[in-house]
Design an enzyme around this catalytic site. Sequence first.
Site, short mmCIF file in Angstrom:
data_model
loop_
_atom_site.label_atom_id
_atom_site.label_comp_id
_atom_site.label_asym_id
_atom_site.label_seq_id
_atom_site.Cartn_x
_atom_site.Cartn_y
_atom_site.Cartn_z
N SER A 89 17.78 44.70 -50.51
CA SER A 89 18.17 43.88 -49.36
C SER A 89 17.51 44.42 -48.10
O SER A 89 17.65 45.62 -47.80
CB SER A 89 19.69 43.92 -49.15
OG SER A 89 20.37 43.48 -50.29
N ARG A 93 27.17 50.26 -45.79
CA ARG A 93 25.75 50.68 -45.66
C ARG A 93 25.57 51.62 -44.47
O ARG A 93 24.59 51.52 -43.72
CB ARG A 93 24.82 49.47 -45.49
CG ARG A 93 24.77 48.54 -46.66
CD ARG A 93 24.19 49.21 -47.92
NE ARG A 93 23.97 48.26 -48.96
CZ ARG A 93 24.90 47.86 -49.84
NH1 ARG A 93 26.12 48.37 -49.79
NH2 ARG A 93 24.59 47.00 -50.79
N GLU A 98 18.67 46.71 -42.84
CA GLU A 98 19.24 47.78 -43.67
C GLU A 98 18.17 48.83 -43.96
O GLU A 98 18.44 50.03 -44.01
CB GLU A 98 19.76 47.20 -44.99
CG GLU A 98 20.43 48.25 -45.84
CD GLU A 98 20.47 47.90 -47.32
OE1 GLU A 98 19.58 48.37 -48.06
OE2 GLU A 98 21.38 47.16 -47.73
#
Length: 342
Positions: free
Chosen positions: A241, A167, A337
Amino acid sequence: MASFPTALQRNASLQAYHSFGCKVQAAGLAGFSGVEQIPELVAEAALPSLLVLGGGSNVLFTRNYPGLVLLNRIMGMRVEKEDEQHIYLRVGAGENWHQLVLHCVDKGWGGIENLSLIPGCVGASPMQNIGAYGAEVKDVIDEVEAWHLPDQQVIRFNNSDCRFGYRNSIFKQELKNLVVISSVRFRLQKQPKPNTAYGAIRQQLEAMQVSRPGIADVSRAVIAIRQSKLPDPKEIGNAGSFFKNPVVKTAVADELLAQFPEMPGYPDTAGYTKIPAGWLIEKAGLKGYRQGDAGVHQQQALVIVNHGSASGEELLAVAQLVQKKVSDMFGISLEKEVNILP
Ligand code: FAD
Ligand code: EPU
């Protein structure tokens, strides 16, 4: 994707342009279909900051955005070259990601089928190196083309220049808000080898009674899994997420395991273990937690949701509560995130 303004709008609503659906405004808003339009729009807006959005499915606005929001709508797809094994497909940053996946699956080009149904645009895919169900986009990115805002010129990044991680990429770090990704060139397989290493895919294929899966089957399986657990942003605001899964020293994970023997964990790089944040949040008692319209999703604790009219600040407050409870209980700090704005 919501239709977009071609001329600059002042004090424009962003509600339709981001998947949390909060009622926020941008001081300026415009769409663009080529990077050459950017300098003109920036000069006309004369605002203190600039934010480029694709589908708005990985951002949280905590208040009105004081700068110019530019919606990337650079379209187009073309095969630039091919060899015996690969197709090199150049795709405009404004193309919808899932439509690209469906196009490739339809053509029989392999490599991105495990990333089916991820919301958003192609231009954001290298930003956080999107990943799901045993695949990451870094494995098929050949080149990223971008407009460098301070130098006003095009730059090309090969795969290693992008410094992809979990990520993560150079675009989310040093180059954040300094470049506008205009296109991505993907290297796809002509004779695809379906990747069914992820347990949930194998189970889903079995349930679908597919014994020799092709990439179209993998795509269908991933779509079915995602639809069963992730909320659809059209129905309930979210950005997938909210936190990354924490990667901790294996010794730390082992200490936690002594206390919580049922804790799942996956080997990461040597000496490190990845722990599912969804499990930590659920164990901390927050799955389905709700404060007004802001909450934690009932089926997937890693997803923060807007049940209706939550503000960005209220959603952020829930995220902070999650971080605090997980830290208090496990001593692990969860990293966001989602991109928090302004
Ligand atoms: P945006 O939200 O518009 O932008 C995200 C960031 O990238 C912002 O900082 C923005 O400024 C920047 N940016 C966008 N376009 C450009 C550009 N052209 N140039 C420079 N900067 C740019 N992600 C995963 O990795 N895996 C998943 O499985 C996954 N599942 C999801 C499920 C749901 C239901 C939702 C809502 C989200 C999910 N996400 C997932 C997160 C999201 O889909 C991805 O991060 C996606 O790549 C975001 O694309 P976007 O166009 O909406 O980006
Ligand atoms: N879990 C729980 N409770 C929950 C949720 C998860 O206990 O409420 C545990 C379970 O043990 C489960 C494990 O967590 O087996 C993993 O859950 P899941 O398979 O749903 O995946 P995830 O780790 O929560 C990650 C990505 C997703 C990606 C899926 C599938 C991150 C931050 N998230 O989620 O990506 O789609 O794997 O590969 O890595 C995103 O980035 O926005 C995103 C949705």
